[in-house]
Structure formats: C-alpha cells, structure tokens
Scaffold this active site. Sequence first.
Site, PDB file in Angstrom:
ATOM      1  N   LYS A 246       0.728  -1.489  -0.123  1.00  0.00           N
ATOM      2  CA  LYS A 246       0.256  -0.387  -0.062  1.00  0.00           C
ATOM      3  C   LYS A 246       0.643   1.504  -0.504  1.00  0.00           C
ATOM      4  O   LYS A 246       0.798   2.268  -1.049  1.00  0.00           O
ATOM      5  CB  LYS A 246      -1.354  -0.254   1.232  1.00  0.00           C
ATOM      6  CG  LYS A 246      -1.945   1.727   1.861  1.00  0.00           C
ATOM      7  CD  LYS A 246      -2.250   1.706   2.138  1.00  0.00           C
ATOM      8  CE  LYS A 246      -1.262   2.355   3.050  1.00  0.00           C
ATOM      9  NZ  LYS A 246      -2.042   3.120   4.883  1.00  0.00           N
ATOM     10  N   CYS A 314     -19.085   5.897   6.055  1.00  0.00           N
ATOM     11  CA  CYS A 314     -19.035   5.086   6.393  1.00  0.00           C
ATOM     12  C   CYS A 314     -17.800   5.096   7.795  1.00  0.00           C
ATOM     13  O   CYS A 314     -16.780   4.185   7.075  1.00  0.00           O
ATOM     14  CB  CYS A 314     -18.245   4.792   5.270  1.00  0.00           C
ATOM     15  SG  CYS A 314     -19.704   2.889   4.964  1.00  0.00           S
ATOM     16  N   CYS A 332     -26.200   0.709  -1.105  1.00  0.00           N
ATOM     17  CA  CYS A 332     -25.742  -0.237  -0.285  1.00  0.00           C
ATOM     18  C   CYS A 332     -26.441  -1.375   0.029  1.00  0.00           C
ATOM     19  O   CYS A 332     -27.366  -1.226   1.211  1.00  0.00           O
ATOM     20  CB  CYS A 332     -25.216   0.982   0.709  1.00  0.00           C
ATOM     21  SG  CYS A 332     -24.200   0.420   1.626  1.00  0.00           S
TER      22      CYS A 332
END
Length: 382
Positions: A246, A314, A332
């Site tokens: 990452k 979220c 969702c």
Amino acid sequence: MRTSRISQETTKLVLAAAAARRSTRSSVSRLDVEDAVPPPKRQKRERTPRTPMKTSPGRSVAVKKEIDESITTSPVLDHRRVRKPARQVKNEENGEVEIHAPNDWKEVYAAVKEMRLTGPAQNAAVDTMGCERLAEKDASPKVRRYQTLTALMLSSQTKDTTNALAMKRLYTELPPHKEGAPGGLNLENILAVDPKLLNELIWAVGFHNNKTKYIKAAAEILRDNWGGDIPDTIEGLVSLPGVGPKMAHLCLSVAWGRTEGIGVDVHVHRITNLWGWHKTKGPEETRLALQAWLPQELWHEINWLLVGFGQTVCLSVGRKCGECDLGLKGLCKSAERAKVNIGRKTKEERIVTDGSGREVLEKRESVKVERVMGDMTVNADA
C-alpha cells in the site's frame, strides 16, 4: 277421541299419496315427501332474564366493544436491485476467462464522488492532512520525496490528524546534522539524530518504537544503495523496512507521478467489501481484486475517495447511513435500514419577506424522511 301427533301426520301422508295417484301426470307434478309435510314448528326457548351486575356505589363498569373490521391493504412493492459482484466469466468465443465488474459500480462511484466534493463526505481529514499533502512545498523535489516516504511510514495504524502532528514536530524540532546546516526533516538529519530523540518526536503515532527502527534503517539503505533518494520502483520501495505494498503504490504515485497499482488501506478494504464488490480477507487481496476490473485512470483517485468517505460518513464504528446517498438510493446492501428510514438532515436556505417588507435570508433545518421498500426509495414528502 284424541289421537297422537304421529298418527295425524301419518294420516296426512296417506291422503297426500292417494291424491297424487288420482291426479294425472300432465296436470300435477309429483310432490316430495318433504314438500307434503310442513316442517315442524320450533319451540322458542324462554330465556331467563340475567340479573344485573352488582356494583359498589360510585364505581362504574366499562364495557369494551370489539368491532371486527376487514382492512384491505395494498401489497408492498418490493423492487429489489439485482446486485452482482465482480466475477469471472468465460468468453465462449476464445475460451478466455474475463473479469466482469460489479453491475452497479459506476453509479456507486459517482454517488460517492459527489458526496466527497459537495456532500456530507467533503472536508475529510485526508483532504488537508493526508500523506501526499504533508511534504514541505518549498523543499527540493528530492527532499519532498523523502518526506512523503516518511509520512507514509508513520501513517500505518495512525489517524491523519495524529500523523500530521508528528510530521510537524519533525519539521520544527529535528536538529541539523552539523553546525550551520538547516534543521528539519531530511535524510541527513535522520541519519544523525539519536534514536531516543526520534522516538520522542514521533511517540504519538501507533507502534512508534518499531517505526523509529524502520526509519533509521531505511535511511541507511537509501544512503548506501539509492544515492540518497527514494526508489522509483515498487520492488525497490517494498525492500525498505516498514514499507508494504500500500505504501509503495501510494509513494510511487505521489512522489514519482506514476500509478502502477491501487493503494488499499483499511478504509478501501472495508468499504468495498461492505458494498459487496468482492469478498476478500485483507488489503492486498482487495488490491488485486480491484485492479482486475477497475479502470486504471481511477487507481490513484479511489484511495483518496474512499479514505475520506470512511473518515466522514462510512465510519468503522457508527456508520452514518442516514446521511449517505447510497443508503437512500438503495445502492448499499449493508446500509442500516433504521437509519436510512429516519433520513438525512438537510439545511435549507431560502429568502423570505418579513413583516416590514424586507427580504431576509432564513436558515431552517428540515428532516428529509424517506421510506425504503426493499431497495426502492420512496420520498415521504412527495
């Protein structure tokens, strides 16, 4: 002489049968026995009157009446979206296996981007304190690249606000490596600083003891193997201690301007699994799953998009589904329906005329309540 009732009824039957035989078939139709004999009269049973209920003085008895009403209800509409995650499909023409994207990913991506730019997910911490924004603007490109790498190494398991404070301390409190040299965050000063002082400067970040060792060891590798600069390949970046895929992909994209993969952190991994785009066990598996179908021009943007979305709407704990357009639009599958039904609070501004005829700006806060039937959103105010 009195005869019994049974004898009288028998006599009537005999007389009726004889009359039927004497009559012609064309003029009189045959009678059934039940038609000839009248039904017996029912004796009414006398009901004894009920004694009224005794009540004490001053006490009333309430009699509850129940009314049965047939209530007709219209069937509830249940228009459910057919969601398909990313999947492997065999091409019948050439026999090759192709990766098909989730069927609603474009609609989801556009809705999240709109929320990040103008909606409830704007002004996230990553927008001002993300690793790609922490390098000093007036530093040289080489120093800026090293500062970006250091910010990414500190960011693991650490909030952006905390990481930004640690970077600020390195800029202002890291001593120069020699007299007359500038202080602050650069490779030479990191090589010369005492590990204890470095650990004190970054103590607020997660796993600061390990990160102190990684930063010192990586600085020596950069000096000995990379000419004092950071690697310009994914393989070179992941060879540094404390740098994973990452960090490597984000660093290559920010520092060198080349995007060769997606930087997947906990937000990207968690949110894409909540949407049902795939079922993966870790960030690296999520990265490979996304790169299999997501257009490459979005590989750099999706990290910024979902990190900010995860910081504002979220959340990992206490998701704000009532403020999320994905929940209100039925996009969702993991939205909490109770929060969606309450709706999203919206602030409206309108110009009204007061009593004196002047136009004033009135701010009012209204609650937009929407009912969700299955995956179809119905506006209760409509």
